[in-house]
Every structure is written in structure tokens, then in C-alpha cells.
Design a protein around this motif. Structure first.
Motif, PDB file in Angstrom:
ATOM      1  N   ALA A 150      -6.029   4.036   3.868  1.00  0.00           N
ATOM      2  CA  ALA A 150      -5.912   4.224   2.422  1.00  0.00           C
ATOM      3  C   ALA A 150      -5.934   5.705   2.076  1.00  0.00           C
ATOM      4  O   ALA A 150      -6.548   6.507   2.779  1.00  0.00           O
ATOM      5  CB  ALA A 150      -7.053   3.504   1.708  1.00  0.00           C
ATOM      6  N   LEU A 151      -5.266   6.070   0.984  1.00  0.00           N
ATOM      7  CA  LEU A 151      -5.270   7.459   0.531  1.00  0.00           C
ATOM      8  C   LEU A 151      -6.567   7.822  -0.164  1.00  0.00           C
ATOM      9  O   LEU A 151      -7.061   8.934  -0.044  1.00  0.00           O
ATOM     10  CB  LEU A 151      -4.101   7.722  -0.405  1.00  0.00           C
ATOM     11  N   ARG A 152      -7.129   6.874  -0.924  1.00  0.00           N
ATOM     12  CA  ARG A 152      -8.372   7.140  -1.641  1.00  0.00           C
ATOM     13  C   ARG A 152      -9.069   5.827  -1.994  1.00  0.00           C
ATOM     14  O   ARG A 152      -8.472   4.765  -1.976  1.00  0.00           O
ATOM     15  CB  ARG A 152      -8.110   7.967  -2.892  1.00  0.00           C
ATOM     16  N   ILE A 153     -10.343   5.961  -2.345  1.00  0.00           N
ATOM     17  CA  ILE A 153     -11.147   4.840  -2.820  1.00  0.00           C
ATOM     18  C   ILE A 153     -11.541   5.161  -4.255  1.00  0.00           C
ATOM     19  O   ILE A 153     -12.020   6.264  -4.548  1.00  0.00           O
ATOM     20  CB  ILE A 153     -12.423   4.653  -1.967  1.00  0.00           C
TER      21      ILE A 153
ATOM     22  N   SER B 269     -10.599  10.790   4.918  1.00  0.00           N
ATOM     23  CA  SER B 269      -9.669   9.800   5.425  1.00  0.00           C
ATOM     24  C   SER B 269     -10.358   8.442   5.367  1.00  0.00           C
ATOM     25  O   SER B 269     -11.546   8.337   5.668  1.00  0.00           O
ATOM     26  CB  SER B 269      -9.291  10.137   6.865  1.00  0.00           C
ATOM     27  N   TYR B 270      -9.631   7.420   4.949  1.00  0.00           N
ATOM     28  CA  TYR B 270     -10.195   6.082   4.814  1.00  0.00           C
ATOM     29  C   TYR B 270      -9.433   5.130   5.732  1.00  0.00           C
ATOM     30  O   TYR B 270      -8.256   4.868   5.504  1.00  0.00           O
ATOM     31  CB  TYR B 270     -10.103   5.603   3.366  1.00  0.00           C
TER      32      TYR B 270
ATOM     33  N   ALA C  97      -9.291   0.256  -2.760  1.00  0.00           N
ATOM     34  CA  ALA C  97      -8.646   1.148  -1.794  1.00  0.00           C
ATOM     35  C   ALA C  97      -7.199   1.313  -2.251  1.00  0.00           C
ATOM     36  O   ALA C  97      -6.405   0.387  -2.146  1.00  0.00           O
ATOM     37  CB  ALA C  97      -8.721   0.557  -0.391  1.00  0.00           C
ATOM     38  N   LYS C  98      -6.893   2.480  -2.792  1.00  0.00           N
ATOM     39  CA  LYS C  98      -5.573   2.733  -3.371  1.00  0.00           C
ATOM     40  C   LYS C  98      -4.583   3.171  -2.299  1.00  0.00           C
ATOM     41  O   LYS C  98      -4.918   3.916  -1.389  1.00  0.00           O
ATOM     42  CB  LYS C  98      -5.659   3.840  -4.432  1.00  0.00           C
ATOM     43  N   ASP C  99      -3.352   2.717  -2.451  1.00  0.00           N
ATOM     44  CA  ASP C  99      -2.235   3.100  -1.577  1.00  0.00           C
ATOM     45  C   ASP C  99      -2.598   2.926  -0.101  1.00  0.00           C
ATOM     46  O   ASP C  99      -2.421   3.837   0.710  1.00  0.00           O
ATOM     47  CB  ASP C  99      -1.801   4.537  -1.854  1.00  0.00           C
TER      48      ASP C  99
ATOM     49  N   VAL D 236       3.998  -4.799   8.633  1.00  0.00           N
ATOM     50  CA  VAL D 236       3.530  -3.441   8.889  1.00  0.00           C
ATOM     51  C   VAL D 236       4.324  -2.480   8.003  1.00  0.00           C
ATOM     52  O   VAL D 236       5.530  -2.634   7.829  1.00  0.00           O
ATOM     53  CB  VAL D 236       3.722  -3.085  10.379  1.00  0.00           C
ATOM     54  N   GLY D 237       3.638  -1.511   7.418  1.00  0.00           N
ATOM     55  CA  GLY D 237       4.308  -0.508   6.600  1.00  0.00           C
ATOM     56  C   GLY D 237       4.235  -0.755   5.112  1.00  0.00           C
ATOM     57  O   GLY D 237       4.544   0.144   4.331  1.00  0.00           O
ATOM     58  N   ILE D 238       3.827  -1.938   4.672  1.00  0.00           N
ATOM     59  CA  ILE D 238       3.729  -2.214   3.243  1.00  0.00           C
ATOM     60  C   ILE D 238       2.542  -1.446   2.667  1.00  0.00           C
ATOM     61  O   ILE D 238       1.502  -1.293   3.313  1.00  0.00           O
ATOM     62  CB  ILE D 238       3.609  -3.732   2.970  1.00  0.00           C
ATOM     63  N   THR D 239       2.702  -0.913   1.458  1.00  0.00           N
ATOM     64  CA  THR D 239       1.636  -0.183   0.785  1.00  0.00           C
ATOM     65  C   THR D 239       1.044  -1.080  -0.294  1.00  0.00           C
ATOM     66  O   THR D 239       1.764  -1.560  -1.174  1.00  0.00           O
ATOM     67  CB  THR D 239       2.166   1.111   0.157  1.00  0.00           C
ATOM     68  N   VAL D 240      -0.266  -1.305  -0.209  1.00  0.00           N
ATOM     69  CA  VAL D 240      -0.952  -2.219  -1.115  1.00  0.00           C
ATOM     70  C   VAL D 240      -2.211  -1.564  -1.676  1.00  0.00           C
ATOM     71  O   VAL D 240      -2.638  -0.515  -1.199  1.00  0.00           O
ATOM     72  CB  VAL D 240      -1.338  -3.534  -0.391  1.00  0.00           C
ATOM     73  N   ASP D 241      -2.771  -2.180  -2.700  1.00  0.00           N
ATOM     74  CA  ASP D 241      -4.086  -1.822  -3.224  1.00  0.00           C
ATOM     75  C   ASP D 241      -5.025  -2.967  -2.875  1.00  0.00           C
ATOM     76  O   ASP D 241      -4.718  -4.128  -3.143  1.00  0.00           O
ATOM     77  CB  ASP D 241      -4.051  -1.623  -4.741  1.00  0.00           C
ATOM     78  N   ILE D 242      -6.167  -2.651  -2.285  1.00  0.00           N
ATOM     79  CA  ILE D 242      -7.124  -3.659  -1.852  1.00  0.00           C
ATOM     80  C   ILE D 242      -8.342  -3.580  -2.759  1.00  0.00           C
ATOM     81  O   ILE D 242      -8.984  -2.531  -2.838  1.00  0.00           O
ATOM     82  CB  ILE D 242      -7.521  -3.437  -0.380  1.00  0.00           C
ATOM     83  N   ILE D 243      -8.646  -4.676  -3.455  1.00  0.00           N
ATOM     84  CA  ILE D 243      -9.752  -4.701  -4.405  1.00  0.00           C
ATOM     85  C   ILE D 243     -10.951  -5.393  -3.772  1.00  0.00           C
ATOM     86  O   ILE D 243     -10.885  -6.564  -3.403  1.00  0.00           O
ATOM     87  CB  ILE D 243      -9.353  -5.425  -5.701  1.00  0.00           C
ATOM     88  N   PHE D 244     -12.050  -4.655  -3.646  1.00  0.00           N
ATOM     89  CA  PHE D 244     -13.313  -5.201  -3.158  1.00  0.00           C
ATOM     90  C   PHE D 244     -14.020  -5.830  -4.352  1.00  0.00           C
ATOM     91  O   PHE D 244     -14.639  -5.123  -5.158  1.00  0.00           O
ATOM     92  CB  PHE D 244     -14.169  -4.098  -2.537  1.00  0.00           C
TER      93      PHE D 244
END
Length: 101
Positions: free
Chosen positions: A92-95, A40-41, A73-75, A58-66
Motif C-alpha cells: 500500500a502507498l499509505r494508511i 512502506s506498507y 490501506a490506500k492504493d 495480480v496488479g489490481i490497485t484496491v483500497d482495503i478497509i479495516f
């Protein structure tokens, strides 16, 4: 069994929604947890700035790029925001590794 495994931090991250750059986050921190046989992330940010005010919700699904770590950080679902453009949390669902070059 709950086990914290690793964390990553970044001063500034780009934020994508449906493949388009919508803004950036400042002060992003993500922790990887191992819970009930899966990862879990969970993360937090200190500032979320978007071009369109409707994207900061709140509730928006985004991808966060480090940008400095070449990670994404996907989804990532925004769970909580204190106020417009302020601090909040996400899950996030996955990294994944992302090649920025």
C-alpha cells in the motif's frame, strides 16, 4: 536503515476498486516499515473473494478497509496471489483513518 515500526491485523476487510465495493479479504495483516527515509506498507491476506473473477488478479490497485480499526490501506497493489480466492500479498502507498459512520 530498515526498521519495522508497527503492525495491524483484521479478521475481515472490505475491498474497494475505483470507489466500488468489489469483495472482501480474510486474515489481513499489514506491517509498517521505515526504509530509506520513507514509510512502506506491506501486507498479506489469507483469502480474497470478489463478485467478479476478473477482479482477483495480480496488479489490481484496491483500497482495503479495516472495519474493526477504522483504517484504510490506500492504493494497495496486489503483488502476488497463490490461486483464485486464495492467499497473497500487497503493498500500500499509505494508511489513512476512515470514518465508517
Amino acid at each position: 536503515m530498515l526498521k519495522m515500526e508497527r503492525t495491524c491485523n483484521s479478521i475481515k476487510c472490505n475491498v474497494l476498486h475505483e470507489g466500488k465495493l468489489i469483495g472482501y479479504m480474510d486474515g489481513v495483516s499489514v506491517t509498517q516499515w521505515f526504509l530509506k527515509n520513507r514509510y512502506s506498507y506491506k501486507g498479506s491476506f489469507s483469502n480474497f473473494v470478489t463478485e467478479n473473477h476478473e477482479d482477483t488478479r495480480v496488479g489490481i490497485t484496491v483500497d482495503i478497509i479495516f472495519l474493526d480499526l477504522n483504517l484504510m490501506a490506500k492504493d494497495a497493489r496486489i503483488e502476488w496471489i497463490n490461486a483464485f480466492g486464495s492467499n497473497g500479498t500487497f503493498q500500500a502507498l499509505r494508511i489513512e483513518y476512515c470514518d465508517l459512520k
